[in-house]
Every structure is written in structure tokens, then in C-alpha cells.
Design an enzyme around this catalytic site. Structure first.
Site, PDB file in Angstrom:
ATOM      1  N   ASP B   7      -5.925  11.597  -7.319  1.00 42.55           N
ATOM      2  CA  ASP B   7      -6.089  10.222  -6.842  1.00 42.55           C
ATOM      3  C   ASP B   7      -6.178   9.238  -8.020  1.00 42.55           C
ATOM      4  O   ASP B   7      -6.488   9.639  -9.145  1.00 42.55           O
ATOM      5  CB  ASP B   7      -7.392  10.184  -6.026  1.00 42.55           C
ATOM      6  CG  ASP B   7      -7.629   8.847  -5.352  1.00 42.55           C
ATOM      7  OD1 ASP B   7      -6.654   8.145  -5.027  1.00 42.55           O
ATOM      8  OD2 ASP B   7      -8.815   8.512  -5.143  1.00 42.55           O
ATOM      9  N   ASP B   9      -7.490   5.331  -7.647  1.00 41.88           N
ATOM     10  CA  ASP B   9      -8.655   4.445  -7.520  1.00 41.88           C
ATOM     11  C   ASP B   9      -9.933   5.249  -7.343  1.00 41.88           C
ATOM     12  O   ASP B   9     -10.056   6.059  -6.424  1.00 41.88           O
ATOM     13  CB  ASP B   9      -8.492   3.504  -6.319  1.00 41.88           C
ATOM     14  CG  ASP B   9      -7.307   2.568  -6.520  1.00 41.88           C
ATOM     15  OD1 ASP B   9      -7.061   2.166  -7.660  1.00 41.88           O
ATOM     16  OD2 ASP B   9      -6.640   2.255  -5.518  1.00 41.88           O
TER      17      ASP B   9
END
Lengths: 171, 171
Positions: B7, B9
Site C-alpha cells: 500500500d 498511503d
């Protein structure tokens, strides 16, 4: 619910038709599907590789006949994702989103994937016009016929030439 | 080679830190990590939900400490893909690409995925700060600690608070 990974260029968006239109407009030469068979787009349309960098190229691409109606049915019957190898051309990302919104407005943003390699995609069925995406895919594979893949042996991939065939296969 | 879905963020990009900077600049109030624990970003920073629509929000986000060095090692040892749920915010797509190019220049475009739902991702390991992505994932899951997930029970997910822990786990 089975997952489908559905390609855009050459499956929903008529990439060949768009090249053909741009080429005729620029050079006054009409390249037929017959002439383009077995050739990559860059070979079929010499000197036209930069078209995909032109603003609007992806945004104004024609929709492949029959795709809208069948995709709408598939979308209800399957867990369908649009999976487009778009990251190589950053300007294409928003154009592709807008194109989908116009022509396939029922597809939620949650179901749109822009990637590079499709090796990270986990689905049951992949519909694509490129062997490089279908060959490493572990699930069921459907090859959408395009001039560039016309003479290549589909091997384990099921070749279709019209969206009606996908409807018959999957619905 | 095992595949990692990594991922952006809250794992590579310091989303909390960026909210905090924007908030302090606009309102003159500094929200601490302690105050934000257990709250979604929209709760921790009232009236700031529109920050993510601001040009530059994603482009100028700080890099999470230690991520660059460990990701570079993981990139050599694993088939690592960046998988970011970015399609909801179309303007973020090019900002995120530029951010990656600046801070993680060794990551090839082929290894970048922008999606909506991560349910289409097929990998062995997922590193993420959101339960909605980790919970349905079939493989090994690593939860990156963030204020918003702080009090939630990680359950089967392995919670880490620093990139050094990921290095110890996977390298």
C-alpha cells in the site's frame, strides 16, 4: 461470484480503429484490417507510435461493437473488474476514466484497475487481446481477436471475434 | 518469488503527517498522534476532508521513516507491487506516480497498480493500514500501525509500527 479481469484497449476500446482514423487523417492512407493482420500496431501504422501520446487518443476511442450490452450483463452476473495496463502512459489514466464513465457508466470506480504488469491480478477469467497478459494467467482465458494477434496460435486461450461469443460463453 | 502487494498511503506516504501539516497551516491547530488515535482522519481533522482534493496533497506527502531503505531491499528479494486505492481520486493518479518516481525511483512502472477495491489483487503478502483491504485478503497480512487503526484489534493481521519490523519479518 467469479471474478473477471476485463481488458480495455482492443477489447472494449477500438484501438485499431482509433489508429486507423488518426492515420487516415494525418497521412491520407487507409490501412485495412486485412493489411494489418499479424502486425503490431507500430508496424501496421509506420511512424504513428506517437498517436497514443496525443491528447484525446484514449478519450475519443470508438467502442467495440457489442461490448457495452454484454459487459452490462456480465457486470450483474460476475464480479467484474476493468484491468487496463495504463500506468506506462500517465496521461491516459484520466482519459480512460472519463471514457469508461461515458460509455460504461454502470461500472463503479471500485472496479477499475490501472496497472503495468497484470501478473498481480487474481481472478477466475481474463479477457484480453495480448498474449503477454493471458499466457501467465492461471485461470480461464479468452483472447479477443485483433489484427495484431490474428496469426498467432491462441493455444490454450479461447479466441473470440465478437462480443456475442463472450455472451454465449459466459452467460 | 513471492508477490507482495504494498500500500502507499499510511504505509509509504505519511498521510497523517500531511493532514497534520495542512491542518496546522490552515487552522493553526496541531493535532497530535495521541489525539488522533482511534479516529478516522476525517474525525481527527474536522472540516479537512477536502485536503485530499487539493493539488499537491499527494505529491508533497512526507515519506514514512525507514520505508525507502527497506522497500529497496524487498524489491530485490520479492516480486513487489505498489497497490494503491487511488481511482476514487483521479487527480491523485499522476501525483502518486510522480511521488513514487521521486522517492522510490527503483520501482518500475510495471510494478505499480492503481485500483479501487483490492479484492482483485492476487499476491502472497499484503502490507496495508486498512482492515477493509487486509480482511478479505487470503495471504499473509501485515497491518501498518496508524492512528486510525490504533485501537482496532489486528486479529489475524500482524501489526507493525516501524519499517524495521517489516525488515525483520520478511528479510
Amino acid at each position: 461470484m467469479k471474478k473477471i479481469a476485463l481488458d480495455m484497449d482492443g477489447v472494449l476500446a477500438d484501438e485499431f480503429g482509433q489508429f486507423s482514423q488518426f492515420y487516415e487523417k494525418e497521412k491520407g492512407i487507409r490501412i485495412t484490417i486485412e493489411e494489418a493482420r499479424g502486425k503490431r500496431l507500430s508496424e501496421a501504422f509506420p511512424g504513428a507510435a506517437n498517436y497514443i501520446q496525443s491528447p484525446g487518443f484514449f478519450r475519443t476511442a470508438p467502442v467495440i461493437t457489442g461490448s457495452r450490452e454484454v459487459v452490462e450483463k456480465l457486470y450483474r452476473a460476475y464480479d467484474l473488474f476493468i484491468v487496463s495496463a495504463a500506468v506506462e502512459y500517465p496521461h491516459s489514466l484520466t482519459e480512460k476514466l472519463e471514457w469508461l464513465k461515458e460509455h460504461f457508466p454502470f461500472i463503479a470506480w471500485q472496479k477499475i484497475v490501472f496497472c503495468g504488469s497484470k501478473n498481480i491480478i487474481g481472478a477466475d477469467i481474463m479477457i484480453d487481446d495480448n498474449f503477454k497478459n493471458l499466457d501467465p494467467f492461471a485461470g480461464q482465458t479468452i483472447l479477443f481477436n485483433q489484427p495484431h494477434n490474428h496469426f498467432a496460435d491462441a493455444g490454450r486461450h479461447h479466441r473470440v471475434t465478437h462480443w456475442h461469443e463472450i455472451e454465449s460463453l459466459l452467460l
